[in-house]
Design an enzyme around this catalytic site. Structure first.
Site, short mmCIF file in Angstrom:
data_model
loop_
_atom_site.label_atom_id
_atom_site.label_comp_id
_atom_site.label_asym_id
_atom_site.label_seq_id
_atom_site.Cartn_x
_atom_site.Cartn_y
_atom_site.Cartn_z
N GLN A 38 5.90 32.06 15.38
CA GLN A 38 7.08 32.74 14.84
C GLN A 38 7.85 31.77 13.94
OE1 GLN A 38 11.19 34.86 16.30
NE2 GLN A 38 9.55 34.69 17.79
N CYS A 68 17.24 37.81 14.25
CA CYS A 68 18.17 37.03 15.07
C CYS A 68 19.62 37.27 14.63
CB CYS A 68 17.84 35.55 14.98
SG CYS A 68 18.90 34.52 16.02
N LYS A 108 9.44 40.67 13.14
CA LYS A 108 10.41 41.05 14.16
C LYS A 108 11.71 41.30 13.44
CE LYS A 108 12.20 38.12 17.25
NZ LYS A 108 12.33 37.28 18.45
#
Length: 167
Positions: A38, A68, A108
């Protein structure tokens, strides 16, 4: 080995491309497993160069952290801050695809920055282009602004179904 596949914590790529020895040390705990690295950052060139170096360590794929919500990450235009710039997210994916065409590429992400349905404005264009579309998405069905605030199970399910239908 109890777990055969890993998604690493994010490795932030912000000021320089890590050297091979930095990747070796970072990936060492996962060396006997199928590992997806990641990465988090906002420079297509630096992220692609990083992915190319990491690929030398027989990783299975690259996962890009575009979700995030940490204030520090957002102030450095990383993670969820990229939700404000879908074109840059596509450029990052395209750059990594060009450098590492054989690696699985996943993203993500959150469902938006301010609102939980902002992705609807651009996701279909992105997911149709094989040159910059990830192989799959990992969705946080909350906006960046919602952070880690829980949503109801029904809301989570509805947001997820809507996302799947649009992709």
């Amino acid at each position: 080995n109890i777990c055969s596949e890993f998604l690493t914590p994010f490795l932030r790529i912000s000021e320089h491309v890590p050297k091979e020895k930095e990747f070796r040390k970072f990936l060492e705990p996962y060396k006997d497993s199928k590992t997806t690295l990641q990465l988090m950052g906002n420079s297509p060139e630096m992220l692609a160069a990083s992915a190319a170096i990491a690929a030398k360590f027989d990783i299975a794929g690259i996962n890009l952290n575009f979700g995030c919500p940490s204030g520090q990450v957002l102030r450095h235009n990383g993670g969820g801050a990229l939700m404000k710039n879908p074109q840059l997210m596509r450029e990052i994916c395209r750059a990594i695809r060009q450098q590492c065409p054989d690696l699985t590429l996943s993203v993500k992400m959150r469902s938006g920055f301010e609102l939980a349905n902002e992705y609807q404005n651009w996701i279909s264009d992105w997911s149709c282009d094989k040159n910059d579309a990830p192989d799959f998405f990992i969705l946080h069905s909350r906006s960046v602004r919602e952070g880690y605030t829980p949503v109801t199970e029904d809301e989570h399910l509805q947001r997820s179904i809507d996302f799947i239908n649009r992709v």
